[in-house]
Design a protein around this motif. Sequence first.
Motif: not given
Lengths: 203, 223
Positions: B93-94, B97-98, B100-101, B104-105, B108, B119-120, B122-124, B126
Amino acid sequence: MDLINLGIKAIFIENMVLAYFLGMCSYLAVSKKVSTAVGLGSAVVFVLTITVPINWVLQELVLKEGALTWAGDQFATIDLSFLRFIMFIAVIAAMVQLVEMVIEKVSPALYGTLGIFLPLIAVNCAILGSSLFMVQRDYTIGEAAVFGFGSGTGFLLAIVALAAIRERLKYSNVPDGLKGLGITMLITGLMGIAFLSFVGISI
Amino acid sequence: MSTEVADKPVKEKEKSEALLSKRRRRFVSDPLNDDNPITVQVLGICSALAVTTQLSPTLIMAVSVVFVIVFSNLIISLIRNLVPGRVRIIVQLAVIATLVTLVDQVLKAYFYDAWKVLSVFVGLIITNCIVMGRLEAFAMGNKPYDSVLDGLGSGFGYAWVILAVAFFRELLGSASIFGFKVFEAIGIENFPTNGLMVSPVGAFMILGIIIWVQRSLTGYVER
């Protein structure tokens, strides 16, 4: 009144499964029997009701731009919002672990039936999704709590309804290629049409 | 005939496998059809369908998912022998999540308009079960290069399904493709668009039909 409206919206109109497709994996996988569907649905309601407010606090006190002002003026310009995904998923994973331990203690039978799907709640999109929507829509803490509970209840409603239909479906004659996932998708679509009729309801 | 083979000197060292051997091509080709993550394994439907009303956000989503699957597969495969079994889910997961972050950036910074909408979702990524599933089932037990190929296969298998759904939804719901009004261009004025295709229901229906067609062709029957 606004809170009630928000709850109705979260349960019926903007149903996590039928309007946003979130939580589809467990929705499709655990909807073969009503009893397991109720178990998983209740666990999701519980986790959502707790994690959304916790993540709200996290967002307001740690992650938001300028949220660290309480720690001292030199932190006022820090913006940690890029850490949002990692922090939220950590909270969710921890809560799911807790729920898993509680269920194992309180109801070993349910724990046995849910099996692998309990830890999978951590990767249920509906849960992370609710937290992210909560941030995007700037809810207050009260709204966040109602929204979390409402989305969970919406998920519970959808998965139990689907499980009830699928139990009946066992006795029907479905074309080979459509068996399983295909027909489930079409049924979900029909349920979505039914739920469209709730649009615009408010108290 | 067999003696001729026996006369040849026995190879001392096993020849290293070709860069794109048959076995490795299968890693990429299988998930496209026979073992498709969405239509056969029923994974990762969650975050995907919500973005499929239009083709362009879907394309961004597909590229992001391919990126995350390939690189998380690579990273997990590289560190697979260092990770104790008990904490592997958290480690996975880590890593996800990294990545995906990161996506996301980047969105952005360079595609701000798309990021505001996406954004929401893209977060999903994970919580997209395909990524987790491939890490658990493949990257934890295979070499880095094979894992990258496997990631590419699953990513593309996922991408073509959501792009197909988005194609039909945008064509029938908005009468356009990538925002280009196709029906007006070929001279059909007032094409009757279908509002149901813009609503989530359209995605369920189209995906259901794609699954039906595909399973009828491959002969796969779910028990």
